[in-house]
Design a protein around this motif. Structure first.
Motif, mmCIF file in Angstrom:
data_model
loop_
_atom_site.group_PDB
_atom_site.id
_atom_site.type_symbol
_atom_site.label_atom_id
_atom_site.label_comp_id
_atom_site.label_asym_id
_atom_site.label_seq_id
_atom_site.Cartn_x
_atom_site.Cartn_y
_atom_site.Cartn_z
ATOM 1 N N ALA A 265 33.493 39.810 37.964
ATOM 2 C CA ALA A 265 34.921 39.935 38.254
ATOM 3 C C ALA A 265 35.573 41.016 37.409
ATOM 4 O O ALA A 265 36.554 41.617 37.821
ATOM 5 C CB ALA A 265 35.607 38.600 37.990
ATOM 6 N N VAL B 53 36.478 35.563 47.042
ATOM 7 C CA VAL B 53 37.038 36.183 45.832
ATOM 8 C C VAL B 53 37.227 35.118 44.747
ATOM 9 O O VAL B 53 36.932 35.352 43.560
ATOM 10 C CB VAL B 53 38.353 36.922 46.164
ATOM 11 N N ARG C 118 33.950 34.433 43.076
ATOM 12 C CA ARG C 118 33.502 35.491 42.165
ATOM 13 C C ARG C 118 34.370 35.576 40.902
ATOM 14 O O ARG C 118 33.896 36.018 39.861
ATOM 15 C CB ARG C 118 33.478 36.820 42.904
ATOM 16 N N LEU C 119 35.615 35.144 41.026
ATOM 17 C CA LEU C 119 36.493 35.113 39.850
ATOM 18 C C LEU C 119 36.335 33.812 39.067
ATOM 19 O O LEU C 119 36.998 33.600 38.062
ATOM 20 C CB LEU C 119 37.959 35.255 40.269
ATOM 21 N N LEU D 266 38.856 42.524 44.996
ATOM 22 C CA LEU D 266 38.503 42.395 43.572
ATOM 23 C C LEU D 266 38.945 43.631 42.786
ATOM 24 O O LEU D 266 39.397 43.505 41.643
ATOM 25 C CB LEU D 266 36.993 42.180 43.419
ATOM 26 N N ARG E 222 41.425 43.534 39.590
ATOM 27 C CA ARG E 222 41.119 44.158 38.286
ATOM 28 C C ARG E 222 42.207 45.147 37.884
ATOM 29 O O ARG E 222 42.655 45.166 36.744
ATOM 30 C CB ARG E 222 39.788 44.908 38.357
#
Ligand SMILES: Nc1ncnc2c1ncn2[C@@H]1O[C@H](COP(=O)(O)OP(=O)(O)OP(=O)(O)O)[C@@H](O)[C@H]1O
Ligand SMILES: Nc1ccn([C@H]2C[C@H](O)[C@@H](COP(=O)(O)O)O2)c(=O)n1
Length: 244
Positions: free
Chosen positions: A19, A46, A49-50, A236, A240
């Motif tokens: 992430a 998402v 993955r986070l 993503l 970020r």
């Protein structure tokens, strides 16, 4: 009854290289968009993955709709729909890995996806008293999530969580959205049926929440020319860049 989460998202103790997001920092990712734009599938991935929680607010509107249908509440009777929304015993999982919706302890996870519910749900979505109650519950779920959550729907960036660290309008052309929904349903639907389920439902729903244009400060992600993985990666990247 206020809904409770059946999930506690993992508390990360090490950096999260995939992430690329700083561990320990609070993060709310708010995603809105029209039907078939990929909100649910992309947001869920998402969130995984986070290592975040995931809230599908549309499932809550669907659950209220099913509850009214099963208990004989006339969906055009706004005061009755509002009262039903206030009193429903609704529990929704906020784990991206476990889809679960319970009404008074009964599992309705699959039932809320039935075509009859999809056809009727706009009646609840356009009942303002019902919206107010669901928004209240959604805010409570977001506030109660450990420290990261991805929440998606139609009014998350604007009404439910306008102070979210990341706010994204996920769009796609009407043609892409109709094609995706057609593929998702295994090619079983005619063009007219798809248009009713996607375009006409959006037209009704957009009278109660504006998810067709990005509000100030909301980043637009157009996925028309992106595949699923590219859309996840693009989201993503936004997370970020905005949240770090
Ligand atoms: N970028 C993409 N490219 C191709 N297919 C995608 C993409 N994003 C999502 N999909 C697929 O499109 C279908 C519809 O996506 P999804 O159910 O997530 O949309 P949605 O915006 O949540 O719709 P609704 O609001 O009606 O529930 C799914 O089968 C999903 O896997
Ligand atoms: N925040 C939200 C979420 C959903 N809705 C409405 C719009 C849809 O007709 C219905 C079901 O949503 P879906 O599961 O298809 O994403 O709920 C809304 O008004 N606001």
């Amino acid at each position: 009854m206020t809904p409770t989460s059946t999930n506690t998202p993992e508390t990360a103790t090490a950096p999260d290289p995939y992430a690329g997001f700083r561990v320990g920092k609070s993060l709310v990712v708010a995603i809105d968009g029209p039907s078939g734009s990929g909100k649910s599938s992309v947001s869920r991935e998402v969130a995984r993955r986070l290592r975040a929680a995931y809230l599908d607010t549309g499932a809550m509107y669907r659950a209220v709709t099913l509850h009214c249908m099963r208990t004989g509440i006339d969906l055009t009777d706004s005061p009755a729909v509002e009262a039903a929304t206030r009193s429903i015993d609704l529990v929704i999982s906020i784990s991206p890995d476990r889809e679960s919706v319970l009404i008074a302890g009964t599992d309705v996870t699959s039932a809320i996806r039935e075509p009859e519910v999809s056809s009727a749900v706009s009646a609840v979505a356009t009942t303002m008293g019902a919206r107010a109650e669901l928004i209240r519950r959604q805010r409570a779920l977001i506030a109660g999530a450990a420290h990261r959550i991805v929440a998606e729907g139609r009014d998350i960036t604007t009404v439910v969580a306008p102070d979210a660290e990341v706010r994204v309008l996920l769009t796609a052309s009407e043609e892409a959205r109709l094609r995706r929904r057609g593929d998702q349903l295994g090619g079983t639907q005619t063009a007219a049926q798809l248009k009713r389920q996607v375009t006409e439902r959006d037209a009704k729903d957009s009278t109660a929440a504006d998810f067709t244009q990005a509000a100030d400060g909301v980043v637009t992600l157009d996925s028309s020319e992106l595949d699923f993985e590219q859309t996840v990666a693009a989201l993503l990247t936004i997370v970020r860049s905005v949240a770090n």
